[in-house]
Design an enzyme around this catalytic site. Structure first.
Site, PDB file in Angstrom:
ATOM      1  N   ASP A   1       0.309  -1.394  -0.408  1.00  0.00           N
ATOM      2  CA  ASP A   1      -0.057  -0.031   0.004  1.00  0.00           C
ATOM      3  C   ASP A   1       0.888   1.483   0.046  1.00  0.00           C
ATOM      4  O   ASP A   1       1.946   1.614   0.718  1.00  0.00           O
ATOM      5  CB  ASP A   1      -1.059   0.484   1.271  1.00  0.00           C
ATOM      6  CG  ASP A   1      -1.835   1.585   0.851  1.00  0.00           C
ATOM      7  OD1 ASP A   1      -3.154   0.879   0.468  1.00  0.00           O
ATOM      8  OD2 ASP A   1      -1.563   2.057   1.966  1.00  0.00           O
TER       9      ASP A   1
ATOM     10  N   ASN B   1      -2.343  12.773  -5.072  1.00  0.00           N
ATOM     11  CA  ASN B   1      -3.171  12.872  -5.894  1.00  0.00           C
ATOM     12  C   ASN B   1      -4.348  14.137  -5.607  1.00  0.00           C
ATOM     13  O   ASN B   1      -4.740  14.945  -6.147  1.00  0.00           O
ATOM     14  CB  ASN B   1      -4.325  11.731  -5.533  1.00  0.00           C
ATOM     15  CG  ASN B   1      -4.554  11.085  -6.596  1.00  0.00           C
ATOM     16  OD1 ASN B   1      -4.023  11.328  -7.888  1.00  0.00           O
ATOM     17  ND2 ASN B   1      -5.295  10.317  -6.926  1.00  0.00           N
TER      18      ASN B   1
ATOM     19  N   ASP C   1      -1.419   9.457 -11.438  1.00  0.00           N
ATOM     20  CA  ASP C   1      -1.976   7.878 -12.305  1.00  0.00           C
ATOM     21  C   ASP C   1      -0.165   8.203 -13.087  1.00  0.00           C
ATOM     22  O   ASP C   1       0.257   6.945 -12.896  1.00  0.00           O
ATOM     23  CB  ASP C   1      -2.485   8.344 -13.660  1.00  0.00           C
ATOM     24  CG  ASP C   1      -3.638   8.513 -12.979  1.00  0.00           C
ATOM     25  OD1 ASP C   1      -4.464   8.088 -12.714  1.00  0.00           O
ATOM     26  OD2 ASP C   1      -4.661   8.634 -14.066  1.00  0.00           O
TER      27      ASP C   1
ATOM     28  N   ASP D   1      -4.088   2.507  -5.083  1.00  0.00           N
ATOM     29  CA  ASP D   1      -2.910   2.708  -4.678  1.00  0.00           C
ATOM     30  C   ASP D   1      -2.688   1.323  -3.498  1.00  0.00           C
ATOM     31  O   ASP D   1      -1.542   1.904  -3.440  1.00  0.00           O
ATOM     32  CB  ASP D   1      -2.525   3.535  -3.575  1.00  0.00           C
ATOM     33  CG  ASP D   1      -3.320   4.132  -2.181  1.00  0.00           C
ATOM     34  OD1 ASP D   1      -3.897   3.031  -2.356  1.00  0.00           O
ATOM     35  OD2 ASP D   1      -2.771   4.684  -1.795  1.00  0.00           O
TER      36      ASP D   1
END
Length: 358
Positions: A165, A173, A182, A208
């Site tokens: 993770d 983001n 992205d 993620d």
């Protein structure tokens, strides 16, 4: 005869007529459109002038053997246009006989199905791969995990499942935008692939979260891989004028020590990953027996909190803003943070619900 000629010329499919020696006698307009060859280019020549190198000689031998035995053949075949571009066509070959039953002509009708095949392949690819990163998705990963477990069980080998993770990805983001997020995910995917062997599998589960399947790997090899992953993922990410850093929390579960089936391995690796997060992130943890009971308690806590908030039973969670109390079912201590957020130990739980003061 005029009607037949009109149909021949106006047909959407390419049409080619040859004699019994496979010399081309005529073609229609659609043939020229699809292949780029005019009548003058092909009349008097053999259809082999359109052959591509994609089809082996044995294919043509079998095709003509069936035409001669049955009188008809149809199927997919790769040919090439006048400019050398290969294309996939659906071809039907039929024999034309005279009144005595003697073959006098061969008629081939074809259509270009290259785009159709590409669309089919794209759909099949997206069913098993993540569109953003190109990595296998959860479905393909699960298939490979089940196959690896079956092989490992027969050969008495160990395999590892590694949950990953990305820490603080949401901040990237929210700050730099989803386009940059992205790009980071794509870069992270490349780094993950560089850290594992060719026989291992790296997949994106969503958001993620990534997972790695280590085949024929013991605990020591899994440790080396986890360390390599942490170093790779924590290196600088460059995006035009932006530079950012993230880290990763990693959980590992081993077969057969920690679990004997795919679901348990995945669940245990996930629990170990949360342990790594609870211990400050940017690290890895192996699954241990005490994590199993903690995972069960966490699930009960989250389910109970969700149920209480959905029904508006806040009093069953926290008595007053000024303090805490244990709720009726067995969970750790809880602290009030807001109408939809509570804290238990070192973990925070946020829920969407109508605004309501406690």
């Amino acid at each position: 005869m005029r009607l037949a000629a009109l149909v021949f010329d106006r047909a959407a499919e390419g049409v080619m007529v040859t004699d019994t020696e496979q010399q081309i006698l005529t073609v229609n307009d659609a043939f020229s459109t699809l292949t780029g060859c005019t009548r003058q280019d092909v009349v008097g020549k053999k259809p082999s002038l359109l052959r591509s190198e994609k089809m082996p000689p044995a294919f043509y031998a079998e095709m003509w053997d069936k035409v001669n035995r049955v009188g008809v053949w149809q199927g997919e075949i790769w040919n090439r246009r006048k400019n050398g571009e290969p294309y996939l066509e659906w071809l039907s070959i039929n024999t034309v006989k005279d009144k005595s039953g003697k073959v006098v002509n061969y008629v081939g009708m074809f259509s270009d199905i290259t785009k159709v095949r590409e669309s089919q392949q794209r759909i099949e690819y997206l069913a098993t791969h993540d569109e953003l990163t190109g990595l296998p998705n959860r479905a393909l990963f699960n298939d490979r995990l089940h196959l690896a477990l079956a092989r490992a069980d027969r050969s008495r080998e160990s395999i590892g499942v590694v949950f990953i993770d990305l820490d603080n990805f949401k901040m990237v983001n929210d700050t730099l935008g989803h386009e940059t997020g992205d790009k980071l995910l794509r870069q992270a995917a490349v780094r993950l692939l560089d850290c594992v062997r060719g026989e291992d599998t790296v997949a994106r589960l969503g958001g993620d979260e990534f997972v790695v399947l280590l085949v024929a790997a013991d605990r020591e090899q899994a440790t080396v891989t986890a360390e390599r992953l942490l170093i790779a993922l924590s290196a600088s990410y460059q995006f035009d004028e932006h530079e950012c850093f993230i880290s990763a929390s990693i959980g590992l579960s081993m077969f057969p020590e920690d679990a004997a089936d795919a679901n348990s391995l995945m669940r245990n690796a996930d629990a170990a990953m949360y342990r790594a997060k609870d211990h400050g992130k940017n690290g890895f943890r192996f699954f241990s027996a005490d994590l199993a009971s903690q995972a069960g308690k966490r699930l009960a806590l989250e389910t109970g909190l969700r149920r209480a908030i959905d029904t508006g039973s806040y009093s069953s969670i926290i008595s007053r803003r000024s303090g805490w109390k244990a709720i009726p079912w067995s969970v750790p201590r809880l602290w009030y943070v807001g109408p939809t957020t509570v804290r238990s130990s070192n973990r925070w739980y946020s829920f969407r619900s109508p605004s309501k003061a406690i």
